[in-house]
Write a protein that holds these residues in place. Structure first.
Motif, PDB file in Angstrom:
ATOM      1  N   GLY A   1     -20.446  20.468  22.731  1.00 46.45           N
ATOM      2  CA  GLY A   1     -20.323  19.625  23.912  1.00 46.45           C
ATOM      3  C   GLY A   1     -21.587  19.601  24.744  1.00 46.45           C
ATOM      4  O   GLY A   1     -21.659  18.913  25.763  1.00 46.45           O
ATOM      5  N   LEU A   2     -22.594  20.366  24.311  1.00 49.75           N
ATOM      6  CA  LEU A   2     -23.893  20.389  24.973  1.00 49.75           C
ATOM      7  C   LEU A   2     -25.007  19.901  24.063  1.00 49.75           C
ATOM      8  O   LEU A   2     -26.008  19.349  24.522  1.00 49.75           O
ATOM      9  CB  LEU A   2     -24.225  21.818  25.433  1.00 49.75           C
ATOM     10  CG  LEU A   2     -23.239  22.482  26.391  1.00 49.75           C
ATOM     11  CD1 LEU A   2     -23.608  23.939  26.595  1.00 49.75           C
ATOM     12  CD2 LEU A   2     -23.200  21.748  27.726  1.00 49.75           C
ATOM     13  N   PHE A   3     -24.845  20.154  22.746  1.00 46.97           N
ATOM     14  CA  PHE A   3     -25.856  19.778  21.764  1.00 46.97           C
ATOM     15  C   PHE A   3     -25.187  18.942  20.662  1.00 46.97           C
ATOM     16  O   PHE A   3     -24.397  19.473  19.890  1.00 46.97           O
ATOM     17  CB  PHE A   3     -26.473  21.021  21.121  1.00 46.97           C
ATOM     18  CG  PHE A   3     -27.028  22.024  22.104  1.00 46.97           C
ATOM     19  CD1 PHE A   3     -28.252  21.810  22.710  1.00 46.97           C
ATOM     20  CD2 PHE A   3     -26.321  23.181  22.412  1.00 46.97           C
ATOM     21  CE1 PHE A   3     -28.764  22.737  23.612  1.00 46.97           C
ATOM     22  CE2 PHE A   3     -26.816  24.106  23.302  1.00 46.97           C
ATOM     23  CZ  PHE A   3     -28.057  23.880  23.914  1.00 46.97           C
ATOM     24  N   ALA A   4     -25.491  17.665  20.606  1.00 47.74           N
ATOM     25  CA  ALA A   4     -24.938  16.816  19.552  1.00 47.74           C
ATOM     26  C   ALA A   4     -25.741  17.035  18.277  1.00 47.74           C
ATOM     27  O   ALA A   4     -26.964  16.878  18.275  1.00 47.74           O
ATOM     28  CB  ALA A   4     -24.982  15.352  19.968  1.00 47.74           C
ATOM     29  N   ALA A   5     -25.056  17.394  17.205  1.00 45.32           N
ATOM     30  CA  ALA A   5     -25.729  17.772  15.965  1.00 45.32           C
ATOM     31  C   ALA A   5     -25.273  16.901  14.806  1.00 45.32           C
ATOM     32  O   ALA A   5     -24.206  16.275  14.855  1.00 45.32           O
ATOM     33  CB  ALA A   5     -25.426  19.242  15.656  1.00 45.32           C
TER      34      ALA A   5
END
Length: 276
Positions: free
Chosen positions: A144-148
């Motif tokens: 929810g902080l880093f889209a991977a």
């Protein structure tokens, strides 16, 4: 909120993983519990492990608003109050975003986002009306902080869950509420989220794709080297007592956030942190 003993906590997704660890730890803190999940066997096991005090259970699909409203009504009716609400239920399904079907997004958003929203809508107005100290813990994810790559609908649902958590915290602060919020963003934790397909509703099942299987292999490897859910539960209790909004279970993600912000301010695609 310093004192937990004698208070009431609700934990969704309590049949395994972080939810189970939260239930056990909050019971050890002297709290009465309402535990919810769609897995009756796992829920019964958690209740037995957390049997230090009063423990109630209810089979609940958090994507169903009526089911969560019923959970809230029963909790307040039988336990009299709610002081800690853990909107913890979550599921995973991966793959490239262009290959994911409507059913994938419906399932992921239903549990990971609407599960949080339903919990907020069903419990928070009554918690405000109590006019006591209280805390809402929303299990988001570092996704929810880093889209991977390969996270597709999972990241979409978790970014939205983080936004819901921050909005909730801001709304409560603006209105002078005694309630606080923690957005729990775990990294790799040894849970069963990599086997989420076992609880996927039959009407949302579809055939798996090559990229889906590739994502499965990655998350299986990440789960194997994850930290103990009990460690996360301990961090959550500390965050409640310290009224901490953002809880990163792995401190190295703080650098990842700084790196991401710097890249975005430069108009660049952010680098990915190591998913440990």
């Amino acid at each position: 909120m310093r004192e937990l003993s004698g208070k009431v906590a609700v934990v969704t997704g309590a049949a395994s993983g972080i939810g189970r660890a939260l239930a056990v730890r909050l019971a050890e803190e002297g709290m009465s519990l309402m535990l919810a999940d769609v897995d009756p066997g796992g829920l019964a096991e958690t209740a037995a492990l957390a049997g230090h005090g009063r423990v109630l259970t209810q089979i609940t699909d958090v994507s169903d608003d009526a089911a969560v409203q019923h959970l809230a009504a029963r909790t307040f009716g039988e336990l009299g109050a709610v002081h800690v609400l853990c909107n913890n239920a979550g599921v995973f399904q991966g793959g490239h975003i262009w290959n994911r079907a409507t059913e994938d997004f419906a399932w992921l958003l239903g549990v990971n986002l609407w599960g949080v929203l339903h919990g907020i809508q069903a419990f928070v107005p009554r918690m405000i009306e109590q006019d006591t100290e209280g805390h809402i813990v929303n299990t988001v994810s570092v996704a929810g902080l880093f889209a991977a790559p390969y996270t597709a609908g999972y990241a979409v649902s978790k970014y939205a869950a983080f936004a819901a958590s921050q909005t909730l915290a801001q709304d409560l602060a603006l209105t002078g509420s005694k309630l606080k919020v923690t957005a729990l963003c775990p990294g790799a934790v040894r849970t069963q989220i990599n086997t989420s397909e076992r609880v996927r509703p039959a009407d949302l099942l579809i055939g798996r794709t090559r990229d889906d299987y590739a994502a499965q292999g990655l998350i299986d490897a990440i789960m194997e080297r994850g930290i103990d859910p009990a460690d996360v539960a301990g961090q959550v209790v500390e965050a409640i007592r310290e009224e901490r909004f953002l809880l990163l279970t792995h401190p190295e993600y703080a650098k990842g956030l700084r790196d991401q912000l710097e890249a975005l301010l430069e108009g660049a695609l952010p680098p990915l942190p190591s998913y440990e």
